[in-house]
Design a protein around this motif. Sequence first.
Motif, PDB file in Angstrom:
ATOM      1  N   THR A   1      -6.361   1.623   5.236  1.00 25.78           N
ATOM      2  CA  THR A   1      -5.753   0.922   4.113  1.00 25.78           C
ATOM      3  C   THR A   1      -6.331  -0.479   4.027  1.00 25.78           C
ATOM      4  O   THR A   1      -7.123  -0.897   4.873  1.00 25.78           O
ATOM      5  CB  THR A   1      -4.231   0.843   4.284  1.00 25.78           C
ATOM      6  OG1 THR A   1      -3.929  -0.041   5.375  1.00 25.78           O
ATOM      7  CG2 THR A   1      -3.644   2.217   4.576  1.00 25.78           C
ATOM      8  N   ASP A   2      -5.883  -1.200   2.980  1.00 25.46           N
ATOM      9  CA  ASP A   2      -6.356  -2.577   2.807  1.00 25.46           C
ATOM     10  C   ASP A   2      -5.865  -3.490   3.912  1.00 25.46           C
ATOM     11  O   ASP A   2      -6.443  -4.563   4.135  1.00 25.46           O
ATOM     12  CB  ASP A   2      -5.887  -3.121   1.452  1.00 25.46           C
ATOM     13  CG  ASP A   2      -6.517  -2.361   0.281  1.00 25.46           C
ATOM     14  OD1 ASP A   2      -7.576  -1.733   0.507  1.00 25.46           O
ATOM     15  OD2 ASP A   2      -5.959  -2.410  -0.828  1.00 25.46           O
TER      16      ASP A   2
ATOM     17  N   ILE B   1      -1.774   6.044  -1.641  1.00 23.64           N
ATOM     18  CA  ILE B   1      -1.601   6.329  -0.209  1.00 23.64           C
ATOM     19  C   ILE B   1      -0.253   7.003   0.020  1.00 23.64           C
ATOM     20  O   ILE B   1      -0.163   7.965   0.802  1.00 23.64           O
ATOM     21  CB  ILE B   1      -1.743   5.034   0.615  1.00 23.64           C
ATOM     22  CG1 ILE B   1      -3.187   4.510   0.536  1.00 23.64           C
ATOM     23  CG2 ILE B   1      -1.323   5.244   2.055  1.00 23.64           C
ATOM     24  CD1 ILE B   1      -3.430   3.225   1.308  1.00 23.64           C
TER      25      ILE B   1
ATOM     26  N   VAL C   1       0.834  -1.213   0.000  1.00 21.65           N
ATOM     27  CA  VAL C   1       0.000   0.000   0.000  1.00 21.65           C
ATOM     28  C   VAL C   1       0.865   1.258   0.000  1.00 21.65           C
ATOM     29  O   VAL C   1       0.380   2.357  -0.294  1.00 21.65           O
ATOM     30  CB  VAL C   1      -0.960   0.006   1.197  1.00 21.65           C
ATOM     31  CG1 VAL C   1      -1.960  -1.136   1.109  1.00 21.65           C
ATOM     32  CG2 VAL C   1      -0.188  -0.066   2.515  1.00 21.65           C
TER      33      VAL C   1
END
Length: 503
Positions: free
Chosen positions: A143-144, A127, A120
Amino acid sequence: MSDAAGVPARRGSALPARWKITAWIMLTTLLLLVVVLVTARNLLLRDVNVRANGDVAQEAEEFRTFASEGVDPTTTQPFVSVERLLEVYLARQSAGTGEVMFGVVGDSVLTQPGVVVPTVLAPGSPILATVVGSAEPAGVLDTDIGEMRWGHVVIDDATGRAGTFVVTAFTGANRDLVDRTMRTMAMVGAVGLLLTTGIAYLVAGRILAPVRTVRTVAAEIGETDLTARVPVHGRDDIADLAETFNAMLDRLEQAYTTQRQFIDDAGHELRTPITIVRGHLELMSEDPEERRRTLALVDSELARMGRIVSDLLMLAKAERPDFVVPAPVDAAQLVLDIESKVQTLGDRQWLLMQVAEGSCVLDAQRVTQAMVQLAANAVGHTEDGSRIRLGSTFHDDGDARRLSLWIADDGPGVRPEDAPVIFDRFQRGSPADRTSQAARSGAGLGLAIVRAIADAHGGSAWVRSVHGEGATFGLDLPAPGHSRRSDTGPTSTTDDALTKEIR
């Protein structure tokens, strides 16, 4: 609302009280457990965020200090390029759990040795662009791979080349640890809840045991048996309930006994006059003289029945708390009033031997009734012209004071075997002792009334006699409020032996 039989319908839950108490304890404990778990989770998550923010701020501050004061270890001179500054600093740092530190110079990303930057934050990712391009020194992004808290420090070198030091803290691992901790606490709480439920069920059973005993005793009480009582243990509210229930049973038993005794006494004593009346009426002839004699006998028996009923009602009233109404009384005046009333009972020599002077608290009407009954009893057992002596005196027994009233006669006296039971109902003494028609026609309730009056005052009725030499009957009553002056001596001819006996 009632059913077809007219019995009011029972409302409310059919759940036993033991389960209700247990359920409420379970619910309260469960609510408390939920509140504790939610509060603990929020506090732990807050601590995770605070520590992450602290770590980011600390690393950023340490980098600022190093950038302003650090030197290149190979030249021992200040850093001349931002790349070299970032490489040296990152090589010396040890990242904590969830922390990632790197530098960005242009499109290049400088990382710590052996550390891979998460995808990320790879070069060109949105990001990373957001973090590097932000005007704020720190922030929070989702975030993921979870929440990320970040901070950055922008620096430049002497050539004007700019670089950015970035420190990030991913809180996902710590949040997962918090969740595992909460699951452990929830399982421990569930076990504790089950344990609390079991204990609550047992404790509720012990608390309600006296109540079940009350129910059992109430179920065992029959129409003719009111002797069962609830055991009383301890001094708590349940014990008070048991004592109150027992007191209620005492009152019911006393009322039932009084009612049963009244019915038994009435049936026992009224059976004879009813039989006599019925027999004479059935055999009554048409002869006027015989009819007159029969009607006279019937009238006499009916009058006797009326006296028996009145006496029985009097004894029934004696069980009531308002049977006597104590009030301040002048003892001397009480005895003088009694002496004046008994004069009309028969042609006897009435001698007032002794008068107690002073005041006391008692029911003058009931005491007069008892003394008149004793006087009538003396008249019934003596001949015309016989002497009947009466008097009163105060006795001091420590702090307790008593008033004694007595009546003595010269009749046949009382047999020793009759003395213990002479104040019982329907006891009239041995046949040899009954010398008059009045004595023979009595129902045996007069002395029972005397004793009932004495008992209601908290005193006693007594008899002293030598068979064949007369008898002395009297009352011995508590004299609260007694203000004693002196006892008046004999007002008529004194019998010294009698005076010694009654004193």
